[in-house]
Design a protein around this motif. Sequence first.
Motif, PDB file in Angstrom:
ATOM      1  N   LYS A  36     177.193 150.406  35.002  1.00 12.81           N
ATOM      2  CA  LYS A  36     176.072 150.945  34.866  1.00 12.81           C
ATOM      3  C   LYS A  36     175.791 149.387  33.566  1.00 12.81           C
ATOM      4  O   LYS A  36     176.641 149.898  32.610  1.00 12.81           O
ATOM      5  CB  LYS A  36     175.713 152.414  33.703  1.00 12.81           C
ATOM      6  CG  LYS A  36     175.243 152.958  35.127  1.00 12.81           C
ATOM      7  CD  LYS A  36     175.608 154.393  34.193  1.00 12.81           C
ATOM      8  CE  LYS A  36     174.144 155.512  35.584  1.00 12.81           C
ATOM      9  NZ  LYS A  36     173.720 156.615  35.203  1.00 12.81           N
ATOM     10  N   ARG A  37     173.808 149.649  33.800  1.00  9.81           N
ATOM     11  CA  ARG A  37     173.138 148.459  32.073  1.00  9.81           C
ATOM     12  C   ARG A  37     172.839 149.639  31.776  1.00  9.81           C
ATOM     13  O   ARG A  37     172.782 151.062  31.564  1.00  9.81           O
ATOM     14  CB  ARG A  37     172.482 148.100  33.144  1.00  9.81           C
ATOM     15  CG  ARG A  37     172.920 147.108  33.994  1.00  9.81           C
ATOM     16  CD  ARG A  37     171.788 145.981  34.362  1.00  9.81           C
ATOM     17  NE  ARG A  37     171.240 145.322  33.577  1.00  9.81           N
ATOM     18  CZ  ARG A  37     170.869 143.926  33.085  1.00  9.81           C
ATOM     19  NH1 ARG A  37     170.375 143.754  34.080  1.00  9.81           N
ATOM     20  NH2 ARG A  37     169.642 143.725  32.370  1.00  9.81           N
ATOM     21  N   LYS A  38     172.946 149.830  30.230  1.00 14.64           N
ATOM     22  CA  LYS A  38     172.885 149.844  29.389  1.00 14.64           C
ATOM     23  C   LYS A  38     171.431 150.056  28.581  1.00 14.64           C
ATOM     24  O   LYS A  38     170.880 149.304  28.904  1.00 14.64           O
ATOM     25  CB  LYS A  38     173.781 149.094  27.523  1.00 14.64           C
ATOM     26  CG  LYS A  38     173.137 150.048  26.652  1.00 14.64           C
ATOM     27  CD  LYS A  38     174.007 149.630  25.307  1.00 14.64           C
ATOM     28  CE  LYS A  38     173.393 149.605  23.787  1.00 14.64           C
ATOM     29  NZ  LYS A  38     173.426 149.060  23.118  1.00 14.64           N
ATOM     30  N   ILE A  39     170.381 151.162  28.890  1.00 18.30           N
ATOM     31  CA  ILE A  39     169.265 150.793  28.407  1.00 18.30           C
ATOM     32  C   ILE A  39     169.545 151.141  26.342  1.00 18.30           C
ATOM     33  O   ILE A  39     169.378 151.356  26.068  1.00 18.30           O
ATOM     34  CB  ILE A  39     168.196 152.359  29.004  1.00 18.30           C
ATOM     35  CG1 ILE A  39     169.128 152.905  30.484  1.00 18.30           C
ATOM     36  CG2 ILE A  39     167.367 152.079  28.745  1.00 18.30           C
ATOM     37  CD1 ILE A  39     168.338 153.801  30.713  1.00 18.30           C
ATOM     38  N   PRO A  40     168.363 149.368  26.919  1.00 17.11           N
ATOM     39  CA  PRO A  40     167.998 149.762  25.257  1.00 17.11           C
ATOM     40  C   PRO A  40     167.132 150.768  24.594  1.00 17.11           C
ATOM     41  O   PRO A  40     165.843 151.019  25.153  1.00 17.11           O
ATOM     42  CB  PRO A  40     167.502 148.222  24.649  1.00 17.11           C
ATOM     43  CG  PRO A  40     167.450 148.017  26.141  1.00 17.11           C
ATOM     44  CD  PRO A  40     167.794 148.337  27.646  1.00 17.11           C
ATOM     45  N   MET A  41     167.507 151.522  23.518  1.00 12.81           N
ATOM     46  CA  MET A  41     166.870 152.274  22.857  1.00 12.81           C
ATOM     47  C   MET A  41     165.857 152.274  21.741  1.00 12.81           C
ATOM     48  O   MET A  41     166.487 151.267  21.004  1.00 12.81           O
ATOM     49  CB  MET A  41     167.781 153.778  22.837  1.00 12.81           C
ATOM     50  CG  MET A  41     167.672 153.942  24.100  1.00 12.81           C
ATOM     51  SD  MET A  41     167.441 155.087  24.838  1.00 12.81           S
ATOM     52  CE  MET A  41     166.932 156.559  24.671  1.00 12.81           C
ATOM     53  N   ARG A  42     165.036 152.703  21.290  1.00 11.64           N
ATOM     54  CA  ARG A  42     163.965 152.291  20.408  1.00 11.64           C
ATOM     55  C   ARG A  42     163.108 153.517  19.705  1.00 11.64           C
ATOM     56  O   ARG A  42     163.000 154.451  20.255  1.00 11.64           O
ATOM     57  CB  ARG A  42     162.888 151.543  20.369  1.00 11.64           C
ATOM     58  CG  ARG A  42     163.193 149.457  21.039  1.00 11.64           C
ATOM     59  CD  ARG A  42     164.165 149.142  19.594  1.00 11.64           C
ATOM     60  NE  ARG A  42     164.504 148.173  20.086  1.00 11.64           N
ATOM     61  CZ  ARG A  42     165.713 146.959  20.934  1.00 11.64           C
ATOM     62  NH1 ARG A  42     166.786 148.348  20.865  1.00 11.64           N
ATOM     63  NH2 ARG A  42     165.974 145.636  20.953  1.00 11.64           N
ATOM     64  N   LYS A  43     163.446 154.048  18.404  1.00  5.53           N
ATOM     65  CA  LYS A  43     162.626 154.824  17.551  1.00  5.53           C
ATOM     66  C   LYS A  43     161.284 154.835  17.655  1.00  5.53           C
ATOM     67  O   LYS A  43     160.170 153.396  17.623  1.00  5.53           O
ATOM     68  CB  LYS A  43     162.865 155.091  16.180  1.00  5.53           C
ATOM     69  CG  LYS A  43     162.727 156.465  16.170  1.00  5.53           C
ATOM     70  CD  LYS A  43     163.843 156.515  14.573  1.00  5.53           C
ATOM     71  CE  LYS A  43     163.788 158.526  13.793  1.00  5.53           C
ATOM     72  NZ  LYS A  43     163.807 158.059  12.986  1.00  5.53           N
TER      73      LYS A  43
END
Length: 98
Positions: A3-10
């Motif tokens: 599974k690919r990591k999903i980049p998260m932002r605030k």
Amino acid sequence: MKKRKIPMRKDLLTNTMQPKKELVRVVVDKDKNISVDPTGKKSGRGAYVSLEPDKIAEAQKNQVLEKSLGVKVSADFYDDLYAYVDHQKARKELFGDK
């Protein structure tokens, strides 16, 4: 398959963590010019805002971008940002995630 990591932002407006693809970046360059960064790659100080048009109007009232980015944000920029966010939200509803 891995599974690919999903980049998260605030999200600056809702104060929640969201996937980067669901947000738009607003950037201030070294000359204090503020602009929308659809690619997310412009140099400068950036802040992420959600694709919710009603949140943009609320941000203008509370001067959220001014406080975060440290520059004066004109009403014209908020109008442009509102139009951009409204357009992107409509595209997402029509075409789905692309």
